[in-house]
Scaffold this motif. Structure first.
Motif, PDB file in Angstrom:
ATOM      1  N   LEU A 372       0.898  -1.259   0.145  1.00 57.79           N
ATOM      2  CA  LEU A 372      -0.328  -0.013   0.017  1.00 57.79           C
ATOM      3  C   LEU A 372       0.910   1.238  -0.119  1.00 57.79           C
ATOM      4  CD1 LEU A 372      -3.188   0.625   2.030  1.00 57.79           C
ATOM      5  CD2 LEU A 372      -1.369   2.321   2.137  1.00 57.79           C
ATOM      6  N   ALA A 373       0.845   2.088  -1.122  1.00 61.93           N
ATOM      7  CA  ALA A 373       1.682   3.302  -1.292  1.00 61.93           C
ATOM      8  C   ALA A 373       0.706   4.492  -1.130  1.00 61.93           C
ATOM      9  CB  ALA A 373       2.460   3.174  -2.583  1.00 61.93           C
ATOM     10  N   VAL A 374       1.104   5.583  -0.440  1.00 58.97           N
ATOM     11  CA  VAL A 374       0.666   6.760  -0.325  1.00 58.97           C
ATOM     12  C   VAL A 374       1.479   7.847  -0.648  1.00 58.97           C
ATOM     13  CG1 VAL A 374      -0.473   8.438   1.531  1.00 58.97           C
ATOM     14  CG2 VAL A 374      -0.727   5.993   1.714  1.00 58.97           C
ATOM     15  N   ASP A 375       1.296   8.599  -1.725  1.00 55.22           N
ATOM     16  CA  ASP A 375       2.088   9.573  -2.377  1.00 55.22           C
ATOM     17  C   ASP A 375       1.621  10.856  -2.399  1.00 55.22           C
ATOM     18  OD1 ASP A 375       4.141   7.527  -3.718  1.00 55.22           O
ATOM     19  OD2 ASP A 375       2.357   6.724  -4.417  1.00 55.22           O
ATOM     20  N   ASP A 376       2.357  11.745  -2.068  1.00 58.25           N
ATOM     21  CA  ASP A 376       1.851  13.200  -2.434  1.00 58.25           C
ATOM     22  C   ASP A 376       3.062  13.991  -2.994  1.00 58.25           C
ATOM     23  OD1 ASP A 376       4.254  14.511  -0.649  1.00 58.25           O
ATOM     24  OD2 ASP A 376       3.351  13.119   0.936  1.00 58.25           O
ATOM     25  N   ASP A 377       2.756  15.040  -3.385  1.00 59.62           N
ATOM     26  CA  ASP A 377       3.415  16.061  -4.332  1.00 59.62           C
ATOM     27  C   ASP A 377       4.113  17.163  -3.413  1.00 59.62           C
ATOM     28  OD1 ASP A 377       1.525  17.637  -3.868  1.00 59.62           O
ATOM     29  OD2 ASP A 377       1.202  17.833  -5.993  1.00 59.62           O
ATOM     30  N   GLY A 378       4.540  16.919  -2.135  1.00 59.73           N
ATOM     31  CA  GLY A 378       4.817  17.963  -1.119  1.00 59.73           C
ATOM     32  C   GLY A 378       6.579  17.909  -1.170  1.00 59.73           C
ATOM     33  N   PRO A 379       7.045  18.678  -0.126  1.00 59.71           N
ATOM     34  CA  PRO A 379       8.525  18.806  -0.202  1.00 59.71           C
ATOM     35  C   PRO A 379       9.259  17.503   0.002  1.00 59.71           C
ATOM     36  CG  PRO A 379       7.450  19.592   1.792  1.00 59.71           C
ATOM     37  CD  PRO A 379       6.383  19.224   1.051  1.00 59.71           C
ATOM     38  N   GLY A 380       8.466  16.431   0.216  1.00 57.87           N
ATOM     39  CA  GLY A 380       9.087  15.109   0.661  1.00 57.87           C
ATOM     40  C   GLY A 380       9.836  15.063   1.763  1.00 57.87           C
ATOM     41  N   ILE A 381      10.504  13.971   2.144  1.00 58.49           N
ATOM     42  CA  ILE A 381      11.565  13.578   3.306  1.00 58.49           C
ATOM     43  C   ILE A 381      12.633  13.422   2.807  1.00 58.49           C
ATOM     44  CG2 ILE A 381      11.691  12.165   5.260  1.00 58.49           C
ATOM     45  CD1 ILE A 381       8.685  11.499   4.976  1.00 58.49           C
ATOM     46  N   PRO A 382      13.646  14.321   3.568  1.00 56.97           N
ATOM     47  CA  PRO A 382      15.178  14.118   3.194  1.00 56.97           C
ATOM     48  C   PRO A 382      15.572  12.430   3.481  1.00 56.97           C
ATOM     49  CG  PRO A 382      14.778  16.045   4.291  1.00 56.97           C
ATOM     50  CD  PRO A 382      13.447  15.537   4.554  1.00 56.97           C
ATOM     51  N   GLU A 383      16.266  12.552   2.624  1.00 60.50           N
ATOM     52  CA  GLU A 383      17.023  10.680   2.729  1.00 60.50           C
ATOM     53  C   GLU A 383      17.517  10.480   4.133  1.00 60.50           C
ATOM     54  OE1 GLU A 383      19.768   7.225   0.457  1.00 60.50           O
ATOM     55  OE2 GLU A 383      19.506   9.337  -0.282  1.00 60.50           O
ATOM     56  N   ASP A 385      16.361  11.666   7.036  1.00 64.43           N
ATOM     57  CA  ASP A 385      15.513  11.868   7.985  1.00 64.43           C
ATOM     58  C   ASP A 385      14.482  10.728   7.898  1.00 64.43           C
ATOM     59  OD1 ASP A 385      16.760  13.939   9.164  1.00 64.43           O
ATOM     60  OD2 ASP A 385      15.502  15.346   7.821  1.00 64.43           O
ATOM     61  N   ARG A 386      14.900   9.676   7.008  1.00 62.45           N
ATOM     62  CA  ARG A 386      13.559   8.871   6.521  1.00 62.45           C
ATOM     63  C   ARG A 386      13.502   7.769   7.391  1.00 62.45           C
ATOM     64  NH1 ARG A 386      14.617   8.212   0.036  1.00 62.45           N
ATOM     65  NH2 ARG A 386      13.752  10.362  -0.383  1.00 62.45           N
TER      66      ARG A 386
END
Length: 445
Positions: A372-383, A385-386
Motif C-alpha cells: 500500500l503506497a501513499v504518495d504526495d507532491d509536497g516537499p518530501g522527506i530528506p533521505e 531523516d527517513r
C-alpha cells in the motif's frame, strides 16, 4: 482439615530435595565424588568376584589332584592300614566299595599349607579287605587362601579408594570454583546495576564457553533494557512537553476570562479552549494506543481487505484523496481491521498536511506481499531523516510544525502497527516528487 493460610484444594507441595540448598560448587563436588565412589565400588566388586572365582577354581583343582593322589595310594596298598597320614588341602572323605565311610579325624597340623589328616578306619574294617579294594575319595577344597586374599585386598584397597575419592572431591572443588569465578564477578556487577546505571555491563570472560555466552546474552539484554528505558524517558519527556502547551493555553485563556469576564468574547474563548481540549484528547488517545502497542496486546485478527479499506478512506476525503487502481477482493491480509484503518488514516493525514494538490493511494499485490503506497507532491522527506521520521514526537523543521495540527505520533503509531502485523513501513521518494510511504504486509494465505 486444610490449614487456614492455604486453600483446601491447593496442590500438595513437592518435598524439597536434600541438595536444593547447596551451591553449584557443592553439588558438583558431590556429583563427582559420588560418581568416583560408585565406579570404584563397581571395580572393587568385579575384582573381588574375579579373584574369588580364580582362587576357588585353583582350590578345586588342588583338591581334585589330592583326591586322585590319595585314591592312587590306597589302590596300591595291599591292606587297609590301621592308621594313615594323608596330606590334603581340606577335609578328606573315603568310602569303600560298599559305601561305608572312613571317617577322617581333625588335621594334625592346622597351620600347614596343606593339612595332614589322621584317618582311622571304622570297626567293621578290622579285617582289612584284600588288595585292589576300590575306594572313593572326596577332598573338600580349602577356603583359607580365598578368605585371606579377599581380606587383604579389601584392607589395602579401601584406604586407597577413600583417598582417591577425597582427591577427586578436592580437585573438583578447586576447578569448579575457578570456573565459577567469572560468574561471581558477573553477579557482583549485576547487583550494582540499577535504573540509574544501565550503562554498566557485566564482565565477559575470555574463554569461549557457556559462561562467555551467558555474559554476552546478559549484556545484550541490558542493551535492550537500556534502549527501552532511554526511549521511555524520552517518551515521557516529549509527552509532558506536548501536553504542557495545550494545558498552558487552556489555563491562560481561563485566567484571562476570569480576569475580564465582562469584556470577554465568550464564543471565541470557548472555541479556543475546545480546540486545545481536542488537541489534548488526540495526544492522550495516541499515547494510550502506543502504550497498548508497546505492551504487544494481541488484537482480534481476521481477514482484512486492504483494497476495500483504502477505498473507504478515499471516499471519506473526496477531492483530497484519489485511488490508483482497484484491488478490492485481492489484497487481503490478516490482522486487526481497526488498527489497519488507523494506520491508513495516519498515513493519509500526514500526506494531506504536506501535499500541494492531492494525495494518491495505491494498493498492489506482489507475490505473497500486499503493498500500500501513499504518495504526495509536497516537499518530501530528506533521505537522512527517513528513519527518524518514524520516531515518536519527531517533526522535521520544514515539514512538521505544531501549528499544522499534528502530534508527532502519527507515523510512529503507523510504524508500530505495521510491525505488529509482521510488515514494514518505509519512507521513499514519490514519483510525484514528494514523499511515498510504502506499507508491506504478508498476504493472507
Amino acid at each position: 482439615m486444610a490449614p487456614e493460610d492455604e486453600p483446601a484444594d491447593a496442590a500438595p507441595r513437592r518435598p524439597r530435595r536434600p541438595t536444593s540448598g547447596l551451591s553449584v560448587r557443592a553439588k558438583a563436588v558431590l556429583a563427582a565424588a559420588g560418581t568416583v565412589a560408585f565406579a570404584i565400588a563397581l571395580c572393587m566388586l568385579a575384582l573381588v568376584l574375579a579373584l574369588q572365582h580364580n582362587l576357588r577354581a585353583s582350590a578345586d583343582l588342588d583338591a581334585q589332584k589330592a583326591a586322585v593322589a590319595i585314591k592312587g595310594q590306597l589302590g596300591r596298598t595291599q591292606t587297609m592300614p590301621k592308621r594313615a597320614f594323608i596330606v590334603a588341602p581340606g577335609e578328606v572323605t573315603i568310602k569303600d566299595a560298599s559305601g561305608r565311610t572312613v571317617t577322617p579325624v581333625a588335621p594334625t597340623d592346622p597351620s600347614a599349607a596343606k593339612p595332614t589328616w589322621h584317618s582311622t578306619p571304622p570297626a567293621e574294617l578290622a579285617e582289612p579287605p584284600g588288595a585292589g579294594q576300590p575306594y572313593s575319595v572326596k577332598v573338600s577344597p580349602s577356603t583359607t587362601s580365598l578368605d585371606s586374599a579377599t581380606g587383604l585386598l579389601l584392607r589395602q584397597a579401601a584406604p586407597a579408594a577413600a583417598g582417591l575419592v577425597l582427591f577427586v572431591a578436592g580437585l573438583t572443588w578447586l576447578l569448579v570454583g575457578r570456573a565459577l569465578r567469572p560468574v561471581a564477578a558477573m553477579r557482583q556487577e549485576f547487583t550494582e546495576i540499577t535504573e540509574r546505571a544501565l550503562h554498566r555491563r557485566v564482565p565477559v570472560p575470555p574463554a569461549r564457553d557457556e559462561i562467555h555466552r551467558l555474559a554476552r546474552t546478559m549484556n545484550a539484554t541490558l542493551d535492550r533494557l537500556h534502549r527501552a528505558m532511554t526511549r521511555q524517558r524520552q517518551f515521557v519527556a516529549d509527552a509532558s512537553h506536548e501536553l504542557r502547551s495545550p494545558i498552558a493555553a487552556v489555563r491562560a485563556q481561563l485566567e484571562l476570562v476570569l480576569a475580564r469576564p465582562s469584556r470577554t468574547d465568550w464564543p471565541t474563548a470557548v472555541h479556543k479552549a475546545l480546540r486545545d481540549t481536542d488537541r489534548l484528547q488526540a495526544v492522550a488517545s495516541d499515547l494510550l494506543l502506543l502504550a497498548r502497542l508497546d505492551a504487544q496486546e494481541a488484537p482480534p485478527t481476521a481477514a482484512v481487505d486492504l483494497g476495500a479499506l483504502a477505498a473507504e478512506e478515499v471516499r471519506r476525503h473526496p477531492g483530497a484523496l484519489t485511488m490508483d487502481g482497484d484491488q478490492e477482493g485481492v489484497a487481503v491480509v490478516t490482522g486487526s481491521r481497526v488498527q489497519l484503518s488507523r494506520l491508513l488514516t495516519n498515513l493519509a493525514d500526514n500526506a494531506r498536511r504536506h501535499t500541494r494538490t492531492t494525495v494518491s493511494v495505491g494498493v498492489a499485490v506482489e507475490g505473497g506481499t500486499v503493498e500500500l503506497a501513499v504518495d504526495d507532491d509536497g516537499p518530501g522527506i530528506p533521505e537522512a531523516d527517513r528513519e527518524r521520521v518514524f520516531e515518536r514526537f519527531t517533526r522535521l523543521d520544514d515539514a512538521r510544525a505544531r501549528h499544522d495540527g499534528g502530534t508527532g505520533l502519527g507515523l510512529a503509531i503507523a510504524n508500530d502497527i505495521a510491525h505488529a502485523h509482521g510488515g514494514t513501513l518505509t519512507a521513499l521518494t514519490s514519483p510525484r516528487g514528494g514523499a511515498r510511504l510504502l506499507l508491506r504486509l504478508p498476504r493472507a494465505g
